[in-house]
Design a protein around this motif. Sequence first.
Motif, PDB file in Angstrom:
ATOM      1  N   ALA A   7       0.824  -1.212   0.000  1.00 48.47           N
ATOM      2  CA  ALA A   7       0.000   0.000   0.000  1.00 48.47           C
ATOM      3  C   ALA A   7       0.855   1.257   0.000  1.00 48.47           C
ATOM      4  CB  ALA A   7      -0.931   0.001   1.214  1.00 48.47           C
ATOM      5  N   ALA A   8       2.067   1.171   0.562  1.00 44.02           N
ATOM      6  CA  ALA A   8       2.925   2.352   0.621  1.00 44.02           C
ATOM      7  C   ALA A   8       3.908   2.413  -0.549  1.00 44.02           C
ATOM      8  CB  ALA A   8       3.687   2.377   1.937  1.00 44.02           C
ATOM      9  N   LEU A   9       3.860   1.415  -1.426  1.00 43.24           N
ATOM     10  CA  LEU A   9       4.790   1.396  -2.567  1.00 43.24           C
ATOM     11  C   LEU A   9       4.043   1.759  -3.847  1.00 43.24           C
ATOM     12  CD1 LEU A   9       6.770  -1.890  -1.883  1.00 43.24           C
ATOM     13  CD2 LEU A   9       7.717   0.404  -1.942  1.00 43.24           C
ATOM     14  N   PRO A  10       4.703   2.445  -4.778  1.00 46.60           N
ATOM     15  CA  PRO A  10       4.028   2.737  -6.053  1.00 46.60           C
ATOM     16  C   PRO A  10       3.915   1.462  -6.890  1.00 46.60           C
ATOM     17  CG  PRO A  10       6.310   3.482  -6.118  1.00 46.60           C
ATOM     18  CD  PRO A  10       6.073   2.964  -4.730  1.00 46.60           C
ATOM     19  N   HIS A  53      12.678  14.452 -17.219  1.00 48.31           N
ATOM     20  CA  HIS A  53      12.596  14.481 -15.758  1.00 48.31           C
ATOM     21  C   HIS A  53      13.081  13.157 -15.177  1.00 48.31           C
ATOM     22  CE1 HIS A  53       9.890  17.783 -16.704  1.00 48.31           C
ATOM     23  NE2 HIS A  53       9.980  18.174 -15.446  1.00 48.31           N
ATOM     24  N   PRO A  54      13.495  13.154 -13.917  1.00 45.28           N
ATOM     25  CA  PRO A  54      13.759  11.870 -13.267  1.00 45.28           C
ATOM     26  C   PRO A  54      12.447  11.090 -13.195  1.00 45.28           C
ATOM     27  CG  PRO A  54      14.580  13.691 -11.936  1.00 45.28           C
ATOM     28  CD  PRO A  54      13.747  14.293 -13.005  1.00 45.28           C
ATOM     29  N   PRO A  55      12.495   9.768 -13.156  1.00 45.57           N
ATOM     30  CA  PRO A  55      11.245   9.000 -13.072  1.00 45.57           C
ATOM     31  C   PRO A  55      10.409   9.433 -11.866  1.00 45.57           C
ATOM     32  CG  PRO A  55      13.103   7.550 -13.455  1.00 45.57           C
ATOM     33  CD  PRO A  55      13.675   8.896 -13.204  1.00 45.57           C
ATOM     34  N   THR A  56       9.098   9.472 -12.072  1.00 45.56           N
ATOM     35  CA  THR A  56       8.190   9.895 -10.998  1.00 45.56           C
ATOM     36  C   THR A  56       7.339   8.705 -10.578  1.00 45.56           C
ATOM     37  OG1 THR A  56       8.032  11.976 -12.168  1.00 45.56           O
ATOM     38  CG2 THR A  56       6.491  11.643 -10.363  1.00 45.56           C
ATOM     39  N   ALA A  57       7.334   8.427  -9.288  1.00 49.96           N
ATOM     40  CA  ALA A  57       6.501   7.322  -8.793  1.00 49.96           C
ATOM     41  C   ALA A  57       5.034   7.713  -8.893  1.00 49.96           C
ATOM     42  CB  ALA A  57       6.863   7.016  -7.354  1.00 49.96           C
ATOM     43  N   LEU A  58       4.208   6.815  -9.404  1.00 51.44           N
ATOM     44  CA  LEU A  58       2.765   7.089  -9.393  1.00 51.44           C
ATOM     45  C   LEU A  58       2.257   6.925  -7.963  1.00 51.44           C
ATOM     46  CD1 LEU A  58       1.482   5.327 -12.623  1.00 51.44           C
ATOM     47  CD2 LEU A  58       2.252   7.648 -12.314  1.00 51.44           C
ATOM     48  N   ALA A  59       1.108   7.549  -7.696  1.00 49.86           N
ATOM     49  CA  ALA A  59       0.599   7.564  -6.314  1.00 49.86           C
ATOM     50  C   ALA A  59       0.373   6.144  -5.791  1.00 49.86           C
ATOM     51  CB  ALA A  59      -0.702   8.348  -6.270  1.00 49.86           C
ATOM     52  N   ALA A  60       0.893   5.885  -4.603  1.00 49.18           N
ATOM     53  CA  ALA A  60       0.691   4.568  -3.980  1.00 49.18           C
ATOM     54  C   ALA A  60      -0.753   4.457  -3.495  1.00 49.18           C
ATOM     55  CB  ALA A  60       1.653   4.408  -2.812  1.00 49.18           C
ATOM     56  N   ARG A  61      -1.166   3.230  -3.159  1.00 48.51           N
ATOM     57  CA  ARG A  61      -2.555   3.002  -2.723  1.00 48.51           C
ATOM     58  C   ARG A  61      -2.873   3.800  -1.459  1.00 48.51           C
ATOM     59  NH1 ARG A  61      -7.314   1.500  -1.504  1.00 48.51           N
ATOM     60  NH2 ARG A  61      -8.238  -0.434  -2.267  1.00 48.51           N
ATOM     61  N   ALA A  68      12.659  -0.958  -0.912  1.00 52.89           N
ATOM     62  CA  ALA A  68      12.118  -1.399  -2.203  1.00 52.89           C
ATOM     63  C   ALA A  68      11.808  -0.208  -3.113  1.00 52.89           C
ATOM     64  CB  ALA A  68      10.867  -2.237  -1.984  1.00 52.89           C
ATOM     65  N   ARG A  69      11.327   0.898  -2.505  1.00 54.34           N
ATOM     66  CA  ARG A  69      10.998   2.087  -3.306  1.00 54.34           C
ATOM     67  C   ARG A  69      12.241   2.613  -4.035  1.00 54.34           C
ATOM     68  NH1 ARG A  69       7.456   6.757  -3.205  1.00 54.34           N
ATOM     69  NH2 ARG A  69       6.014   5.519  -2.003  1.00 54.34           N
ATOM     70  N   LEU A 121       1.324  14.680 -10.646  1.00 56.69           N
ATOM     71  CA  LEU A 121       2.184  13.840  -9.808  1.00 56.69           C
ATOM     72  C   LEU A 121       3.167  14.656  -8.988  1.00 56.69           C
ATOM     73  CD1 LEU A 121       3.011  11.010 -12.337  1.00 56.69           C
ATOM     74  CD2 LEU A 121       1.445  10.921 -10.430  1.00 56.69           C
ATOM     75  N   GLU A 122       3.257  15.948  -9.277  1.00 52.41           N
ATOM     76  CA  GLU A 122       4.246  16.745  -8.550  1.00 52.41           C
ATOM     77  C   GLU A 122       3.747  17.077  -7.153  1.00 52.41           C
ATOM     78  OE1 GLU A 122       5.994  20.132 -10.286  1.00 52.41           O
ATOM     79  OE2 GLU A 122       6.718  19.047 -12.012  1.00 52.41           O
ATOM     80  N   GLY A 123       4.654  17.011  -6.217  1.00 47.05           N
ATOM     81  CA  GLY A 123       4.289  17.350  -4.845  1.00 47.05           C
ATOM     82  C   GLY A 123       4.974  16.396  -3.897  1.00 47.05           C
ATOM     83  N   ALA A 124       4.925  16.733  -2.612  1.00 45.48           N
ATOM     84  CA  ALA A 124       5.560  15.845  -1.632  1.00 45.48           C
ATOM     85  C   ALA A 124       4.708  14.599  -1.502  1.00 45.48           C
ATOM     86  CB  ALA A 124       5.664  16.548  -0.307  1.00 45.48           C
TER      87      ALA A 124
END
Lengths: 463, 448
Positions: A100-103, A112-120, A382-383, B88-91
């Motif tokens: 749940a805390a991992l993308p 841009h550097p890779p961006t993690a999608l929102a985790a659950r 892991a992230r 997706l930007e933000g803390a």
Amino acid sequence: MSAWGQLLRLETRRLLRSPRGRAVSAALFVATAAAGLLGARLAAAHVAAGQADLEAARARVEARMRGDAPLSPVETALWEDTVVARGVAPLAALTAQDLAALPDAAAVRLTHPPTALAARAERSPAAALLGTFDVAWLLSLVLPLAVLGLGYDALARDRARGNLAALLAFAPSAWGLVTARVGAVTVAALVGLGPGLAVALAATGALDGPLAATDALLVLLLAAAAALAFSAATVAVSAFSARPGTALVAGLVGWAVVALALPLGLAAFAQAAYPDPDPRPELDATQAAQSILTKDADRLVAEEARRRPELDPERAADGVQSVLRFERLRAAAHLRRVQGAGFERRRTQARRAELYRLVAYLSPTTWLSHGLAALADTDPEARQRFMAQAEAFQSQLALHVEAPLLDRGAAPGGWPRLTTPPDADRTPALLGAALYAALAGLATALAARRLDRGALTPAEEDA
Amino acid sequence: MTAAVTALALAFGLAGAGAYQARHEEHEELRTYGDERFSVQSADHPHAIAHRGYVVSRPPPVLGFLDAGLDGALGRWLTLDAHRTRPLEGARVGDLTRAPGAGRLDLGLLFTLVLPGFVVLLVHDAVAGERRRGTFAMLRAAGLQPGPWVAAKLAGAAARVGLAVFLPAALVAAALTAALASDAWPRLVAWLGVQALGLAAWAALTLALSAWVRDPPRALGMGLMGWGLLTVVIPPLASTAARAATRPPPPGVLSARLATWAESAHAQTEDLRARAIRDVRRRHPEWDGNGDSPEVLDAVMLRLADREVAERMAALLDQLAAEQDREATLAAALSFASPGGLAQLAGSAVAASDLAQARLAEAHYEGYRRELMAWINRWWAENGQGGFDAWSDTLKDLSSAPRPTPPRSPARLAWAGCRLPCLLLLVLCAVGGAAFALESRRSLRGAA
């Protein structure tokens, strides 16, 4: 059969036939199987979410490259997200809370550097507030309670009744009596836990990828070692207590400290040692870097061209190639600056995760959850590993789109895609099992020593 | 016991207050930073400014030092820009600990997780102790009526729990409120009320257990075992079942959809141009649609397209919110048997650290984003024709205007969030009290 073997058999039979033994074993079986089945369902949802993200981004990339005004591969890689899905190991079903805390996926662009999608937990955070009932949660928080329920009176009851001296007279030795009782409690716990874990492991078969037999055996070994250690600790507490009630209260206080307070305190310590850095410098640098993409950047592009002369726009065959090379180098200059801006934050997060992994060894219950998480590739680091894999994919994507720019023809294969393979680390599980074995030995030795010394002291009833 | 509770309350309270203080300071710094950066920006093309974005910081919960709730699981700041192209930007959430409360350490966790154990320690022998000492038999022989007995025991348990467990922690909470949020007293009272209700439910259930079990050590063992199971099994089980039953849409799918919508804002279709002309003619009836438009058509098209994008986005956010609500309601309903889980849900609603409050701030920023972007596009449409000479001064005026801050959490939201859990806690109190009364009555009558 030796005297000790007979004693162990008698103790185990007695405990398993008692209503308490049956109830605890049955409850452990039901809870473990339920946690495994629920965890498998949650893990499957994470797999599906990652793949859906990947396919949606891929469909968009393909549409942009085929539309009325099609983009070139370089432009597509620069301005469109290519998604990398995080591979979910079958054993992640046992550590669904970590998922749940991992993308489930990360978006990759060359700018841009890779961006993690929102985790659950970010999208629907109710789960974060109440926790997740997975196998790791059950083993680290509920198993100690169950074992305590089975064995808190293992020796305290005999001491309170004044039977201990008589019991010792017939037992092969104090050590033999203690190990037999520890063994009986462990077997009673494993009678419920083992089949429950088998159901949980079988449920992971519904996920992608086969479950390695070694990993399954390691899970069983770790759980058995933990059950043994918790049993030995419980029997030791019982040996040091004058009455069963005292043993139960002492055991519960110990559980609250070891299973609840220590992990929370250690996490708070790691957070305090490495707090998130001030975001303003990163925001400033990112904003400043933004101008590279929107304004003239001839000087920066020339600098980049010195680093990578093969992409120098002036050496391009035609005007289109020249523009595309310019854009590619501009993106590289932007990426370099944004990566630099976020370096401090990433380093802090990595160090915090590393510190937490290390200090968590101070709490015996986390040996188990960390061992499982490392096997399932859902541990605190892991992230960082996933983002590093996404960065590697970014380089692969860059090579793919640069091939036509360098007159090497179109890169073979379609648009690159990646579902990162899970990275199982077996060392923490093995280390955890060894630590549990050592703890069990220590607790058993302490209990036996206590019996040797204190068996003949008057009981409360004697007094 | 009072000393132990006081020490624990100080430790948990100070840990929560420290984390809140750091969060609050970061919020203030980021808010100032966002305003400063907005006010000193160069007078670029209005739409470039809209795309450049604006950093906003999500305010910490009103009683975040007592109960951080979901604050740690949500981002702390985000960037608002035209068409919301950078969602997706933000803390973002970094690491959540595998423990109740996801690793936070505050008084909310103490009240819902630890103090119930103390309640069990205090109340477990209320009846079982009388039995063991033989005083229960004496009371029965003296013909004691069940009513006064039950009332006296309930009052006694309430007094013991109130003085030894609730009061020290409540005093620490009050001291922290005085130091950190002196205007939040009514909310503190409500929050303490919720926690008191949670402890009352534990006390009632333990009293019932004490009346049912003959032996104090057995009552203590069963009570503590029940405490352990109700705090570490039922709430996560409820949450897991709720998580398994709901499926919020994957974020990458949403992101791709948002990107497609954002693109449509710049798509200069004939249909959009026709609508823009109609829109300009509505406001400038003297213009017949031929010749130079009194407004920049590109800007009008952008404003109209942006509005559509925002409407679609609002529908999407509503859909997400409905999914989240479904999960939260399911979790609350399934944790019915756990006073700790219910108190946690109700407490975070009152402390303004639950989902509804986070959503309130997001809705506020989304509203502000739409307003700002529409304003910029409107200015461009109306003044762009004469060049951007006046833009610099206008931007200065706009920049000097105070940025609206999110509304302080309204009481109705807190009430909406804590209503169901509080009701269920009352039910648990009633069930525990009734079970205790019935068992006492049976025991006393049996003797007669």
